[in-house]
Design an enzyme around this catalytic site. Structure first.
Site, PDB file in Angstrom:
ATOM      1  N   GLU A  57       0.816  -1.202   0.000  1.00  0.00           N
ATOM      2  CA  GLU A  57       0.000   0.000   0.000  1.00  0.00           C
ATOM      3  C   GLU A  57       0.859   1.266   0.000  1.00  0.00           C
ATOM      4  O   GLU A  57       0.529   2.266  -0.649  1.00  0.00           O
ATOM      5  CB  GLU A  57      -0.931   0.012   1.225  1.00  0.00           C
ATOM      6  CG  GLU A  57      -1.911  -1.158   1.263  1.00  0.00           C
ATOM      7  CD  GLU A  57      -1.375  -2.373   2.014  1.00  0.00           C
ATOM      8  OE1 GLU A  57      -2.192  -3.094   2.603  1.00  0.00           O
ATOM      9  OE2 GLU A  57      -0.140  -2.600   2.010  1.00  0.00           O
ATOM     10  N   ARG A 194      14.494 -23.749  -4.179  1.00  0.00           N
ATOM     11  CA  ARG A 194      15.203 -23.360  -2.955  1.00  0.00           C
ATOM     12  C   ARG A 194      15.020 -21.874  -2.662  1.00  0.00           C
ATOM     13  O   ARG A 194      14.819 -21.473  -1.512  1.00  0.00           O
ATOM     14  CB  ARG A 194      16.695 -23.657  -3.102  1.00  0.00           C
ATOM     15  CG  ARG A 194      17.078 -25.113  -3.023  1.00  0.00           C
ATOM     16  CD  ARG A 194      18.590 -25.282  -3.127  1.00  0.00           C
ATOM     17  NE  ARG A 194      19.011 -26.679  -3.035  1.00  0.00           N
ATOM     18  CZ  ARG A 194      20.259 -27.091  -3.053  1.00  0.00           C
ATOM     19  NH1 ARG A 194      21.242 -26.199  -3.186  1.00  0.00           N
ATOM     20  NH2 ARG A 194      20.545 -28.372  -2.957  1.00  0.00           N
ATOM     21  N   THR A 206      23.292 -37.084   4.501  1.00  0.00           N
ATOM     22  CA  THR A 206      23.486 -36.414   3.208  1.00  0.00           C
ATOM     23  C   THR A 206      24.760 -35.592   3.221  1.00  0.00           C
ATOM     24  O   THR A 206      25.518 -35.572   2.243  1.00  0.00           O
ATOM     25  CB  THR A 206      22.276 -35.520   2.885  1.00  0.00           C
ATOM     26  OG1 THR A 206      21.113 -36.351   2.727  1.00  0.00           O
ATOM     27  CG2 THR A 206      22.502 -34.735   1.610  1.00  0.00           C
ATOM     28  N   SER A 243      21.400 -35.792  14.872  1.00  0.00           N
ATOM     29  CA  SER A 243      20.924 -36.184  16.205  1.00  0.00           C
ATOM     30  C   SER A 243      22.052 -36.507  17.179  1.00  0.00           C
ATOM     31  O   SER A 243      21.967 -36.205  18.360  1.00  0.00           O
ATOM     32  CB  SER A 243      19.969 -37.385  16.091  1.00  0.00           C
ATOM     33  OG  SER A 243      20.607 -38.469  15.447  1.00  0.00           O
ATOM     34  N   GLU A 312      15.269 -31.565   1.467  1.00  0.00           N
ATOM     35  CA  GLU A 312      16.119 -32.213   0.464  1.00  0.00           C
ATOM     36  C   GLU A 312      16.992 -33.210   1.217  1.00  0.00           C
ATOM     37  O   GLU A 312      18.004 -32.841   1.803  1.00  0.00           O
ATOM     38  CB  GLU A 312      16.983 -31.190  -0.266  1.00  0.00           C
ATOM     39  CG  GLU A 312      16.226 -30.317  -1.248  1.00  0.00           C
ATOM     40  CD  GLU A 312      17.168 -29.601  -2.200  1.00  0.00           C
ATOM     41  OE1 GLU A 312      17.974 -30.279  -2.865  1.00  0.00           O
ATOM     42  OE2 GLU A 312      17.098 -28.364  -2.267  1.00  0.00           O
ATOM     43  N   ALA A 315      16.383 -41.124   1.835  1.00  0.00           N
ATOM     44  CA  ALA A 315      15.152 -41.905   1.949  1.00  0.00           C
ATOM     45  C   ALA A 315      14.594 -41.923   3.367  1.00  0.00           C
ATOM     46  O   ALA A 315      13.376 -41.901   3.574  1.00  0.00           O
ATOM     47  CB  ALA A 315      15.409 -43.330   1.471  1.00  0.00           C
ATOM     48  N   GLY A 319      11.151 -40.031   4.031  1.00  0.00           N
ATOM     49  CA  GLY A 319      10.081 -40.943   4.399  1.00  0.00           C
ATOM     50  C   GLY A 319       9.469 -40.617   5.745  1.00  0.00           C
ATOM     51  O   GLY A 319       8.252 -40.702   5.925  1.00  0.00           O
ATOM     52  N   SER A 320      10.303 -40.216   6.705  1.00  0.00           N
ATOM     53  CA  SER A 320       9.794 -39.886   8.041  1.00  0.00           C
ATOM     54  C   SER A 320       8.858 -38.683   8.007  1.00  0.00           C
ATOM     55  O   SER A 320       7.833 -38.657   8.702  1.00  0.00           O
ATOM     56  CB  SER A 320      10.958 -39.607   8.992  1.00  0.00           C
ATOM     57  OG  SER A 320      11.698 -40.780   9.239  1.00  0.00           O
TER      58      SER A 320
END
Length: 384
Positions: A57, A194, A206, A243, A312, A315, A319-320
């Site tokens: 605006e 991205r 990864t 983790s 990204e 598997a 998948g989780s």
């Protein structure tokens, strides 16, 4: 519901087109466009360019001033794709600016889900005697800000999983070789994907296997570079789920000084954490039953600042996210290659025993990208 004229629809369509121009630069703010009209003629227009800068605006009012048409504002209709804000953030409230400009009418496509606004902007305008009409092209306008609206209403970001696979559903050969499954056009398309997201999430495996940078590569954005400078491109927050706190500072992603968030279930050793530069942050989040980062807690944390998150990953993590019904969308780039039955699978999922357990998937777009096929799916929870 107001009776919309053909001209109303045309002007709001223009405002939506303007709002789309900010899709790579406004986050975490919403995309908004505004058109000012008097007697069937446009006297000003604008869109929100980036967070912290003037809203749509204000840009439109500045355009009116640049055209020296301020004297027409008392007769003007403002077409705005999202309810004008009513609170002081990094900029003053737009509803107040429209009131001070003394516009006659405001047409709003969509109400703002932000609890700081959520009808307050409209009430401010109406209390000042401005006619307000709401609901023009709402479905089209809502597509501009799906992630923002989800975050405002649920606290969770919009989550998209991106995968690339062969036509037999494999992501790599059995020995892990995967460069390159897809062609250069598909990889460039991923760079644009991205660039539209607030955060990019991957798993530590990864990083250990591929040592990626996880940044947006400006030189691969194609025609977008005609519209966006290198400085305009906002790099997503790079999030790595680690983790057991295994990463060290010698991986490639740490050499690029845009924000990185390392998420673990245990603290990094002091010697390691001291080696991380200032663009690296570390948080600990509770583990799930498998000892991995709890994804619900992760997305709740990211939802404090991110409208949209791109996954990204390999598997297991991909998948989780789908297994836990946390994904809203799936982008699948399918290469015209066959990798064989011993190749690595696309996703690691439960062994479903009934058709009722499987996720509900809807194909919403399919097109060729170079030699590959890109398919976009909406993902929903399994039928109960």
């Amino acid at each position: 519901m107001p009776q919309w004229s053909t001209f109303d629809i045309e002007m709001m369509s223009l405002a939506i087109s303007l709002a789309e121009k900010g899709r790579y630069t406004t986050r975490p703010n919403p995309n908004v466009g505004c058109v000012m009209v008097v007697d069937g003629k446009i006297i000003g227009q604008g869109f929100h360019i980036k967070a912290g800068g003037p809203h749509a605006e204000i840009h439109a009012l500045q355009d009116v001033e640049a055209r020296q048409l301020q004297h027409l504002l008392p007769k003007a209709t403002a077409y705005v794709t999202l309810e004008p804000c009513s609170h002081f953030g990094r900029t003053p409230p737009c509803a107040k600016a429209l009131i001070e400009a003394n516009v006659a009418r405001v047409v709003v496509s969509q109400m703002d889900a932000n609890p700081q606004v959520s009808g307050n902007g409209i009430r401010m305008l109406e209390a000042a005697g401005i006619k307000v009409d709401v609901g023009l092209l709402t479905e089209s306008a809502s597509k501009l800000n799906i992630g923002f609206m989800k975050r405002m209403t649920t606290g969770f970001p919009e989550v998209t999983v991106k995968l690339a696979a062969s036509i037999d559903g494999k992501t790599a050969l059995s020995n892990g070789v995967s460069k390159w499954i897809t062609g250069p056009e598909a990889r460039a398309d991923v760079q644009k994907l991205r660039a539209r997201h607030c955060a990019l999430v991957t798993g530590v495996e990864t990083i250990l296997a591929d040592d990626p940078s996880l940044n947006v590569r400006y030189e691969q954005l194609g025609c977008l570079t005609d519209k966006l400078s290198f400085e305009d491109v906002k790099q997503p927050l790079r999030v790595v789920l680690d983790s057991r706190a295994r990463l060290t500072s010698n991986f490639k992603l740490f050499s690029i000084e845009t924000p990185i968030l390392l998420v673990s279930c245990v603290d990094y050793p002091t010697k390691v954490s001291q080696e991380f530069n200032n663009h690296v942050s570390c948080i600990t989040i509770g583990a799930n039953a498998d000892g991995r980062v709890d994804l619900h807690a992760l997305f709740s944390y990211l939802g404090k600042q991110c409208n949209s998150v791109l996954i990204e990953a390999g598997a297991c993590l991909a998948g989780s996210v789908i297994q836990n019904n946390l994904a809203d969308n799936l982008y699948l780039y399918q290469a015209m290659k066959i990798l064989g039955s011993h190749g690595r699978n696309l996703m690691q999922l439960d062994d479903y025993q009934t058709m009722e357990q499987i996720p509900d998937v809807e194909l919403v777009d399919s097109r060729r990208v170079g030699a590959d096929q890109r398919m976009i799916f909406n993902l929903n929870s399994p039928a109960s």
